[in-house]
Each structure stands twice: as C-alpha cells, then as structure tokens.
Enzyme design. Structure first.
Site, mmCIF file in Angstrom:
data_model
loop_
_atom_site.group_PDB
_atom_site.id
_atom_site.type_symbol
_atom_site.label_atom_id
_atom_site.label_comp_id
_atom_site.label_asym_id
_atom_site.label_seq_id
_atom_site.Cartn_x
_atom_site.Cartn_y
_atom_site.Cartn_z
ATOM 1 N N GLY A 1 -13.826 -1.530 -18.896
ATOM 2 C CA GLY A 1 -13.777 -2.277 -17.635
ATOM 3 C C GLY A 1 -15.062 -2.091 -16.837
ATOM 4 O O GLY A 1 -15.741 -1.061 -16.968
ATOM 5 N N ASN B 1 -16.830 -3.981 -21.538
ATOM 6 C CA ASN B 1 -16.079 -4.919 -20.701
ATOM 7 C C ASN B 1 -15.829 -6.217 -21.450
ATOM 8 O O ASN B 1 -16.653 -6.622 -22.273
ATOM 9 C CB ASN B 1 -16.849 -5.203 -19.407
ATOM 10 C CG ASN B 1 -15.973 -5.826 -18.341
ATOM 11 O OD1 ASN B 1 -14.827 -5.390 -18.165
ATOM 12 N ND2 ASN B 1 -16.466 -6.810 -17.647
ATOM 13 N N ARG B 2 -14.688 -6.848 -21.156
ATOM 14 C CA ARG B 2 -14.392 -8.152 -21.758
ATOM 15 C C ARG B 2 -15.552 -9.109 -21.494
ATOM 16 O O ARG B 2 -16.055 -9.757 -22.397
ATOM 17 C CB ARG B 2 -13.096 -8.703 -21.167
ATOM 18 C CG ARG B 2 -12.794 -10.122 -21.569
ATOM 19 C CD ARG B 2 -11.518 -10.593 -20.940
ATOM 20 N NE ARG B 2 -11.578 -10.628 -19.471
ATOM 21 C CZ ARG B 2 -10.615 -11.087 -18.694
ATOM 22 N NH1 ARG B 2 -9.503 -11.540 -19.231
ATOM 23 N NH2 ARG B 2 -10.743 -11.079 -17.386
ATOM 24 N N ASP C 1 -12.955 6.953 -4.271
ATOM 25 C CA ASP C 1 -12.241 6.701 -5.534
ATOM 26 C C ASP C 1 -12.817 7.551 -6.683
ATOM 27 O O ASP C 1 -12.070 8.074 -7.513
ATOM 28 C CB ASP C 1 -12.327 5.220 -5.926
ATOM 29 C CG ASP C 1 -11.341 4.364 -5.139
ATOM 30 O OD1 ASP C 1 -10.322 4.904 -4.672
ATOM 31 O OD2 ASP C 1 -11.594 3.150 -4.988
ATOM 32 N N SER D 1 0.821 -1.220 0.000
ATOM 33 C CA SER D 1 0.000 0.000 0.000
ATOM 34 C C SER D 1 0.852 1.267 0.000
ATOM 35 O O SER D 1 1.795 1.413 0.769
ATOM 36 C CB SER D 1 -0.916 0.021 1.228
ATOM 37 O OG SER D 1 -1.588 1.261 1.291
ATOM 38 N N GLY E 1 -14.240 -3.085 -9.837
ATOM 39 C CA GLY E 1 -14.456 -2.203 -8.698
ATOM 40 C C GLY E 1 -14.166 -0.741 -9.000
ATOM 41 O O GLY E 1 -14.937 0.151 -8.613
ATOM 42 N N ALA E 2 -13.075 -0.477 -9.719
ATOM 43 C CA ALA E 2 -12.708 0.911 -10.015
ATOM 44 C C ALA E 2 -13.722 1.535 -10.976
ATOM 45 O O ALA E 2 -14.135 2.697 -10.792
ATOM 46 C CB ALA E 2 -11.306 0.961 -10.601
ATOM 47 N N LYS F 1 -13.062 -4.139 1.119
ATOM 48 C CA LYS F 1 -13.830 -2.961 0.689
ATOM 49 C C LYS F 1 -15.350 -3.157 0.772
ATOM 50 O O LYS F 1 -16.080 -2.197 1.031
ATOM 51 C CB LYS F 1 -13.450 -2.575 -0.745
ATOM 52 C CG LYS F 1 -12.106 -1.866 -0.841
ATOM 53 C CD LYS F 1 -11.895 -1.334 -2.246
ATOM 54 C CE LYS F 1 -10.760 -0.333 -2.269
ATOM 55 N NZ LYS F 1 -10.712 0.451 -3.491
ATOM 56 N N THR G 1 -8.537 -1.451 1.838
ATOM 57 C CA THR G 1 -8.216 -1.983 0.520
ATOM 58 C C THR G 1 -8.563 -3.466 0.475
ATOM 59 O O THR G 1 -9.141 -4.023 1.429
ATOM 60 C CB THR G 1 -6.747 -1.657 0.137
ATOM 61 O OG1 THR G 1 -6.561 -2.041 -1.230
ATOM 62 C CG2 THR G 1 -5.733 -2.359 1.017
HETATM 63 P P1 NAP Z 1 -11.130 -5.545 -10.816
HETATM 64 O O1 NAP Z 1 -12.327 -5.250 -9.998
HETATM 65 O O2 NAP Z 1 -10.462 -6.851 -10.679
HETATM 66 O O3 NAP Z 1 -11.547 -5.352 -12.367
HETATM 67 C C1 NAP Z 1 -10.625 -5.642 -13.394
HETATM 68 C C2 NAP Z 1 -11.213 -5.212 -14.749
HETATM 69 O O4 NAP Z 1 -10.186 -5.445 -15.742
HETATM 70 C C3 NAP Z 1 -12.434 -6.018 -15.165
HETATM 71 O O5 NAP Z 1 -13.313 -5.200 -15.881
HETATM 72 C C4 NAP Z 1 -11.813 -7.098 -16.075
HETATM 73 O O6 NAP Z 1 -12.702 -7.601 -17.036
HETATM 74 C C5 NAP Z 1 -10.726 -6.284 -16.761
HETATM 75 N N1 NAP Z 1 -9.681 -7.152 -17.311
HETATM 76 C C6 NAP Z 1 -8.769 -7.868 -16.631
HETATM 77 N N2 NAP Z 1 -7.994 -8.573 -17.492
HETATM 78 C C7 NAP Z 1 -8.466 -8.277 -18.746
HETATM 79 C C8 NAP Z 1 -8.087 -8.701 -20.057
HETATM 80 N N3 NAP Z 1 -7.076 -9.552 -20.242
HETATM 81 N N4 NAP Z 1 -8.768 -8.190 -21.112
HETATM 82 C C9 NAP Z 1 -9.792 -7.314 -20.923
HETATM 83 N N5 NAP Z 1 -10.187 -6.887 -19.697
HETATM 84 C C10 NAP Z 1 -9.541 -7.378 -18.632
HETATM 85 O O7 NAP Z 1 -9.993 -4.459 -10.583
HETATM 86 P P2 NAP Z 1 -10.160 -2.904 -10.168
HETATM 87 O O8 NAP Z 1 -10.103 -2.786 -8.703
HETATM 88 O O9 NAP Z 1 -11.333 -2.340 -10.885
HETATM 89 O O10 NAP Z 1 -8.770 -2.288 -10.718
HETATM 90 C C11 NAP Z 1 -8.515 -2.228 -12.110
HETATM 91 C C12 NAP Z 1 -7.214 -1.469 -12.369
HETATM 92 O O11 NAP Z 1 -7.333 -0.135 -11.898
HETATM 93 C C13 NAP Z 1 -5.990 -2.042 -11.651
HETATM 94 O O12 NAP Z 1 -4.896 -1.952 -12.544
HETATM 95 C C14 NAP Z 1 -5.785 -1.123 -10.472
HETATM 96 O O13 NAP Z 1 -4.433 -1.040 -10.071
HETATM 97 C C15 NAP Z 1 -6.248 0.201 -11.058
HETATM 98 N N6 NAP Z 1 -6.747 1.127 -10.036
HETATM 99 C C16 NAP Z 1 -6.180 2.364 -9.955
HETATM 100 C C17 NAP Z 1 -6.652 3.276 -9.030
HETATM 101 C C18 NAP Z 1 -6.031 4.644 -8.931
HETATM 102 O O14 NAP Z 1 -6.215 5.306 -7.901
HETATM 103 N N7 NAP Z 1 -5.326 5.115 -9.951
HETATM 104 C C19 NAP Z 1 -7.711 2.917 -8.165
HETATM 105 C C20 NAP Z 1 -8.288 1.650 -8.285
HETATM 106 C C21 NAP Z 1 -7.799 0.760 -9.234
HETATM 107 P P3 NAP Z 1 -13.615 -8.905 -16.721
HETATM 108 O O15 NAP Z 1 -14.806 -8.394 -15.985
HETATM 109 O O16 NAP Z 1 -13.919 -9.444 -18.065
HETATM 110 O O17 NAP Z 1 -12.773 -9.835 -15.889
#
Ligand code: NAP
Length: 281
Positions: free
Chosen positions: A131, A155-156, A105, A17, A134-135, A68, A64
């Site tokens: 996507g 989304n995929r 967020d 973190s 969660g984000a 969450k 985190t």
């Molecule tokens: P999550 O809930 O696991 O969601 C992941 C997303 O990515 C889903 O929509 C998933 O699609 C998609 N995905 C994963 N692999 C893929 C692939 N090979 N092809 C196409 N789509 C794919 O994760 P999250 O918490 O939303 O976080 C997502 C990203 O945002 C991470 O990289 C995280 O580090 C970043 N993030 C950044 C911040 C910031 O403050 N900048 C905050 C939160 C998150 P499916 O539904 O099809 O599996």
C-alpha cells in the site's frame, strides 16, 4: 471548582470514530476532570469551526478524514514529521490560541510493533509495505527513523509507490533505502523480507480479500496488518498458521492516541487489554 479540560476529534463524517472511547476510558481511569467530544465539520467550514473550538477553550483535537491535510494550513507550527508527511492527526492549542500539528500514526505503528514483538530490532531489516496511501506514508516515514535496511513499497497503482519512494529518497543522512515494487512481484520479494505490513484496505470487513501466499517468507519473519476489523485478518491467520509472529492493527490505533492525551490532559496513558476489548466491543 476544578476547570474541565477539553479536547475532541474533528472529521466528516465523525460518528464512527473510536477516539472518544479511547480518551473517555483514559479520562476515567486517571480520574481527570475532562471531556473529549466528536465534532462533525464539513470541509468548507473548517477554518471558522476550528476558530470556534479555539475560542471555546479546547486544548487540542485529533483530526480524521477529510481534514488531515487541510488542517496544516491553519497551524502555526508543524512537527518535522507532519511537515514531511503533509498531514496531521494530532493538534495542540497553546495558551495564545495557536495550533501545533503533529502526526502520530507512525509512532502508533512502531509502539504497537514493539509491544507485540519486543525483541524486534529494525536495524538493517528488509520491510515490505503493501500500500502507498495515507497510512503507508506515515509508517514509512516512521520506519526511516529506526534505521531499517531496505523498505520495499508495493502498491496496486505502481506510480503511487514510485512517487512516494522518490519523495522519501535522500531525506535523511545515511537513511534506509526505499524501492518501489509491482504487486505481481510480491512472491519474489517475500523470501528476503523480515517484516511484511499490510496498509491497504484489503482484508477489511466488506472489502476484497488480500490474497498473498506467505509460504516463501523466512521462518522468523513478522507479519503485521493495520486493518483491525476484523481483528484477526486472513493474512494474520495465515501467518500464525505458519508459526510466524503476527501483529494486529488495533494497537496502532490505541498507541497513536497517547501523545495527544498526554499533551491535552497531562498524563502519559497506558494501552491495556481492557482498553483494547472496549474499543473492539
Ligand atoms: P488510503 O489512503 O485510501 O489508501 C488505501 C491503499 O489501499 C492504497 O494503497 C490502495 O492502492 C490500496 N488498495 C485499495 N483497494 C485495493 C485493492 N483492491 N487492491 C490492492 N490495493 C488496494 O487509505 P489509508 O488511510 O492508507 O488506510 C488504509 C487502511 O488502513 C484502512 O483499512 C484503514 O482502516 C487502515 N488504517 C488503520 C490504522 C490503525 O490505526 N490501525 C490507521 C490508519 C489506517 P491504490 O493506490 O492502488 O488505490
């Protein structure tokens, strides 16, 4: 002797973190007698460990993965956004030991966009979100509050986009339209997009590349990537190469921390280039 104000972040694992760096920087910058620590809490211990944190006088904590969603069950109050999203990342503990949940967020996303593209007016704009995790959830709920025209949620796993769109539809009076899209339709959507946001983990260090040709985007479009490792993702490089505005993801992480810091330590903190470099280093 001045009382030490205490806050922290809970998760499992938690060593990665960045929150202690952010809050530690602000505590020092504003000369506050406080501490912000990491707490590694396994899912089965959440209730008892949170009770222990409350007893130890913590003013609040960030949350985190994997807590969450489950943290909400322990909260006496939930902000409207935390309730709607079904998750929280910022908890405040009041003087009676009751927990108040919020989700910041989406706030972090909007603040970061405003900081980098100050003349961006969301009203009536078409936004494509890549996507539906969660984000994405936090971002689309936040976008619903700024009067955008249409959100295209791609989304995929198409069914997840459909489910999230169904959940959002008819939530606010006069709200924006939100429609699901198939991944294969991205090239067809691009010509009418004002803003494109990557919320998938594609393009992140160690993950597969996000392969999208941005050529069909209008010349004044804005491209945002919430992935911040690497800071300049291939998507952003491509956008800059086309002369489009490109917004990196680190600012979202920094801005989402601001409401918690203000509630726990009593100072509204600034996001600075110095803090950004520190967190990225
Ligand atoms: P999550 O809930 O696991 O969601 C992941 C997303 O990515 C889903 O929509 C998933 O699609 C998609 N995905 C994963 N692999 C893929 C692939 N090979 N092809 C196409 N789509 C794919 O994760 P999250 O918490 O939303 O976080 C997502 C990203 O945002 C991470 O990289 C995280 O580090 C970043 N993030 C950044 C911040 C910031 O403050 N900048 C905050 C939160 C998150 P499916 O539904 O099809 O599996």
């Amino acid at each position: 002797m001045r009382k030490i104000l205490k806050a922290g972040v809970i998760g499992h694992p938690i060593a990665h973190s960045k929150s202690p760096i952010i809050h530690g920087y602000w505590l020092q910058k504003y000369g506050i007698a406080g501490e912000y620590l990491r707490y590694d809490i396994a899912p089965q211990d959440l209730k008892s460990e949170v009770a222990r944190l409350v007893d130890s006088g913590l003013r609040g904590f960030n949350v985190t993965i994997p807590h969450k969603e489950s943290i909400l069950e322990l909260c006496a109050n939930r902000s409207e956004l935390a309730q709607k999203i079904g998750a929280a990342n910022t908890i405040t503990i009041d003087d009676t030991g009751r927990l108040h949940a919020d989700s910041t967020d989406g706030f972090g996303f909007l603040q970061n966009m405003a900081a980098h593209v100050p003349d961006l007016n969301w009203r009536n704009k078409t936004i494509m979100i890549l996507g539906a995790g969660g984000a994405a959830r936090a971002i689309v709920w936040a976008l619903m509050t700024v009067d955008v025209g249409q959100i295209i949620l791609v989304n995929r796993t198409y069914d997840k986009a459909v489910a999230l769109c169904a959940e959002l539809t008819n939530q606010y009076e006069g709200m924006s339209e939100i429609i699901p899209g198939h991944w294969a339709e991205i090239p067809d959507f691009l010509p009418r997009c004002d803003v494109v946001v990557n919320t998938t983990s594609l393009g992140m260090t160690g993950q597969a590349a996000l392969e999208i040709n941005l050529a069909p985007l209008p010349a004044n479009a804005v491209v945002s990537d919430i992935v911040y490792a690497p800071l300049e993702t291939e998507l952003l490089k491509q956008a800059r190469g086309r002369g489009l505005s490109a917004v990196t993801g680190i600012g979202m992480l920094l801005h989402q921390a601001r409401p918690g810091f203000e509630r726990w330590f009593g100072v509204k903190p600034d996001v600075t280039a110095e803090l950004e470099s520190l967190v990225l280093s």
